[in-house]
Design a protein around this motif. Structure first.
Motif, mmCIF file in Angstrom:
data_model
loop_
_atom_site.group_PDB
_atom_site.id
_atom_site.type_symbol
_atom_site.label_atom_id
_atom_site.label_comp_id
_atom_site.label_asym_id
_atom_site.label_seq_id
_atom_site.Cartn_x
_atom_site.Cartn_y
_atom_site.Cartn_z
ATOM 1 N N ARG A 132 0.842 -1.395 0.220
ATOM 2 C CA ARG A 132 0.016 0.085 0.069
ATOM 3 C C ARG A 132 0.777 1.213 0.058
ATOM 4 N NH1 ARG A 132 -4.570 2.565 -1.309
ATOM 5 N NH2 ARG A 132 -5.372 4.068 0.154
ATOM 6 N N GLY A 133 2.094 1.460 0.726
ATOM 7 C CA GLY A 133 2.746 2.473 0.808
ATOM 8 C C GLY A 133 3.565 2.607 -0.626
ATOM 9 N N LEU A 134 3.706 1.544 -1.182
ATOM 10 C CA LEU A 134 4.353 1.762 -2.619
ATOM 11 C C LEU A 134 3.180 2.310 -3.733
ATOM 12 C CD1 LEU A 134 6.500 1.781 -4.921
ATOM 13 C CD2 LEU A 134 5.971 -0.798 -5.220
ATOM 14 N N GLN A 135 2.297 1.762 -3.392
ATOM 15 C CA GLN A 135 0.974 2.202 -4.475
ATOM 16 C C GLN A 135 0.752 3.616 -4.336
ATOM 17 O OE1 GLN A 135 -2.431 2.683 -3.071
ATOM 18 N NE2 GLN A 135 -3.392 3.130 -5.063
ATOM 19 N N ARG A 136 0.745 4.133 -2.967
ATOM 20 C CA ARG A 136 0.534 5.784 -2.779
ATOM 21 C C ARG A 136 1.500 6.638 -3.233
ATOM 22 N NH1 ARG A 136 -3.907 6.909 -3.469
ATOM 23 N NH2 ARG A 136 -2.961 8.896 -3.219
ATOM 24 N N ALA A 137 2.866 6.167 -2.913
ATOM 25 C CA ALA A 137 3.892 6.782 -3.393
ATOM 26 C C ALA A 137 3.864 6.903 -4.842
ATOM 27 C CB ALA A 137 5.375 6.161 -2.940
ATOM 28 N N LEU A 138 3.347 5.607 -5.934
ATOM 29 C CA LEU A 138 3.618 5.997 -6.944
ATOM 30 C C LEU A 138 2.329 6.936 -7.618
ATOM 31 C CD1 LEU A 138 4.218 2.272 -8.133
ATOM 32 C CD2 LEU A 138 5.780 4.113 -8.078
ATOM 33 N N MET A 139 1.168 6.977 -6.823
ATOM 34 C CA MET A 139 0.083 7.660 -7.181
ATOM 35 C C MET A 139 0.374 9.163 -7.000
ATOM 36 S SD MET A 139 -2.251 5.762 -8.290
ATOM 37 C CE MET A 139 -3.495 6.896 -8.523
ATOM 38 N N ASP A 140 1.142 9.528 -6.033
ATOM 39 C CA ASP A 140 1.595 10.744 -5.542
ATOM 40 C C ASP A 140 2.617 11.283 -6.693
ATOM 41 O OD1 ASP A 140 -0.152 10.998 -3.353
ATOM 42 O OD2 ASP A 140 1.093 10.362 -2.027
ATOM 43 N N LEU A 141 3.454 10.384 -7.049
ATOM 44 C CA LEU A 141 4.529 10.486 -8.022
ATOM 45 C C LEU A 141 3.820 10.833 -9.366
ATOM 46 C CD1 LEU A 141 7.564 10.619 -9.061
ATOM 47 C CD2 LEU A 141 7.289 8.256 -9.526
ATOM 48 N N ASN A 142 2.883 10.459 -9.776
ATOM 49 C CA ASN A 142 2.046 10.606 -11.044
ATOM 50 C C ASN A 142 1.476 11.924 -10.787
ATOM 51 O OD1 ASN A 142 1.034 9.747 -13.503
ATOM 52 N ND2 ASN A 142 -1.147 9.859 -12.373
ATOM 53 N N ALA A 143 0.980 12.195 -9.688
ATOM 54 C CA ALA A 143 0.076 13.527 -9.485
ATOM 55 C C ALA A 143 1.083 14.693 -9.291
ATOM 56 C CB ALA A 143 -0.928 13.475 -8.173
ATOM 57 N N ALA A 144 2.522 14.645 -9.038
ATOM 58 C CA ALA A 144 3.348 15.628 -8.636
ATOM 59 C C ALA A 144 3.573 16.569 -9.947
ATOM 60 C CB ALA A 144 4.523 15.130 -8.265
ATOM 61 N N LYS A 145 3.536 17.864 -9.682
ATOM 62 C CA LYS A 145 3.850 18.680 -10.930
ATOM 63 C C LYS A 145 5.183 19.429 -10.880
ATOM 64 C CE LYS A 145 -0.825 18.584 -11.495
ATOM 65 N NZ LYS A 145 -1.237 17.895 -12.540
ATOM 66 N N THR A 146 5.983 19.402 -9.783
ATOM 67 C CA THR A 146 7.357 19.939 -9.710
ATOM 68 C C THR A 146 8.130 18.809 -9.672
ATOM 69 O OG1 THR A 146 7.402 20.353 -7.617
ATOM 70 C CG2 THR A 146 6.442 22.062 -8.696
ATOM 71 N N THR A 147 9.552 19.030 -10.238
ATOM 72 C CA THR A 147 10.603 18.082 -10.270
ATOM 73 C C THR A 147 11.038 17.712 -8.672
ATOM 74 O OG1 THR A 147 11.713 19.073 -12.054
ATOM 75 C CG2 THR A 147 13.212 17.730 -10.879
ATOM 76 N N SER A 148 11.033 18.758 -7.655
ATOM 77 C CA SER A 148 11.413 18.561 -6.330
ATOM 78 C C SER A 148 10.204 17.577 -5.892
ATOM 79 C CB SER A 148 11.444 19.654 -5.626
ATOM 80 O OG SER A 148 10.083 20.485 -5.600
ATOM 81 N N ALA A 149 8.868 17.748 -6.279
ATOM 82 C CA ALA A 149 7.938 16.825 -5.677
ATOM 83 C C ALA A 149 8.230 15.400 -6.052
ATOM 84 C CB ALA A 149 6.699 17.574 -5.929
ATOM 85 N N LYS A 150 8.302 15.464 -7.413
ATOM 86 C CA LYS A 150 8.547 13.981 -8.188
ATOM 87 C C LYS A 150 9.590 13.140 -7.451
ATOM 88 C CE LYS A 150 6.652 15.352 -12.801
ATOM 89 N NZ LYS A 150 5.697 14.307 -12.742
ATOM 90 N N LEU A 151 10.751 13.994 -7.118
ATOM 91 C CA LEU A 151 11.944 13.328 -6.396
ATOM 92 C C LEU A 151 11.546 12.862 -5.150
ATOM 93 C CD1 LEU A 151 14.801 15.608 -7.801
ATOM 94 C CD2 LEU A 151 14.293 13.170 -8.281
ATOM 95 N N LYS A 152 10.733 13.775 -4.354
ATOM 96 C CA LYS A 152 10.246 13.348 -3.164
ATOM 97 C C LYS A 152 9.567 11.903 -3.167
ATOM 98 C CE LYS A 152 7.330 14.918 0.436
ATOM 99 N NZ LYS A 152 6.553 16.034 1.221
ATOM 100 N N HIS A 153 8.797 12.057 -3.835
ATOM 101 C CA HIS A 153 7.847 10.755 -3.956
ATOM 102 C C HIS A 153 8.465 9.596 -4.556
ATOM 103 C CE1 HIS A 153 4.334 13.158 -2.607
ATOM 104 N NE2 HIS A 153 4.469 13.836 -3.667
#
Length: 227
Positions: A132-153
């Motif tokens: 579940r943790g990986l699933q949420r991280a991937l969903m948040d990564l897909n929704a991220a708008k900035t490079t820093s947010a993408k790297l975080k997720h």
């Protein structure tokens, strides 16, 4: 307005594949493959190639996410006319029976003239899900708008603890009961935990070494009676 009597319904044909132990003959086959082969065999057996039926209803209790419209996909490969309606149902220990009731009711009411009811299940191809943790991280990564947010997720996604998969369970999450067993037991909240009442209102006391009522096949003291 006169109301017509329901039409009589009959089962005029059937087909199935043999039962097999888990992880043996069908170990590499999916629910979709087995149901498609069974439907194709039925179509060939009763010369239904290219026929438009009223409906095909069926399903499986445990399915992969990719099988969300499984019966429709099976119908497309069965030999029936491609626009034959089809949909999935799901009921623990009763999917095929529920499908038969649905088809029979539609025939009885004159909504369709003929249909197919079916069901399939395998424990050799269980729908093991990602953590579940990986699933949420991937969903948040897909929704991220900035490079820093993408790297975080992305960093969240590669956490080693996310390698632990989520295994499917047969028991109901809330009651812990298996299949239709939950329909047979009624729990008296005012009674001790090891007192249950059957649908005939008979009270039964469960001993610590008795098989647990939830259907787990474990001793009561190691299951629902665990303190």
């Amino acid at each position: 307005m006169p109301i017509a009597l329901p039409r009589r319904v009959a089962i005029v044909g059937a087909n199935r594949i043999p039962f097999a132990r888990s992880n043996t003959a069908y170990a590499q086959l999916s629910n979709k493959t087995m149901l498609t082969d069974t439907l194709r065999g039925l179509v060939e057996k009763h010369h239904l190639q290219g026929e438009l039926l009223g409906e095909v209803v069926g399903g499986a209790v445990m399915k992969h996410a990719r099988d969300w419209n499984m019966v429709r996909e099976c119908v497309l490969s069965s030999g029936l006319k491609a626009n034959t309606p089809a949909f999935d149902v799901q009921q623990a220990c009763g999917t095929g029976l529920e499908a038969a009731i649905l088809v029979a009711n539609k025939i009885a009411l004159g909504q369709i003239d003929a249909g197919i009811a079916c069901g399939v299940d395998t424990t050799s191809d269980a729908p093991v899900a990602v953590n579940r943790g990986l699933q949420r991280a991937l969903m948040d990564l897909n929704a991220a708008k900035t490079t820093s947010a993408k790297l975080k997720h992305l960093m969240r996604a590669i956490n080693p603890k996310h390698l632990v998969p989520e295994l499917p369970a047969n028991a109901e999450p809330r009651t812990g009961c298996f299949g239709l067993l939950n329909n047979e037991l009624f729990f008296d909240k005012a009674a001790p935990k090891n007192i249950i009442t059957t649908n005939t209102q008979q009270k039964i006391k469960i001993g610590p070494n008795d098989i647990c009522y939830c259907g787990s096949n474990k001793k009561y003291k190691k299951c629902c009676g665990k303190k």
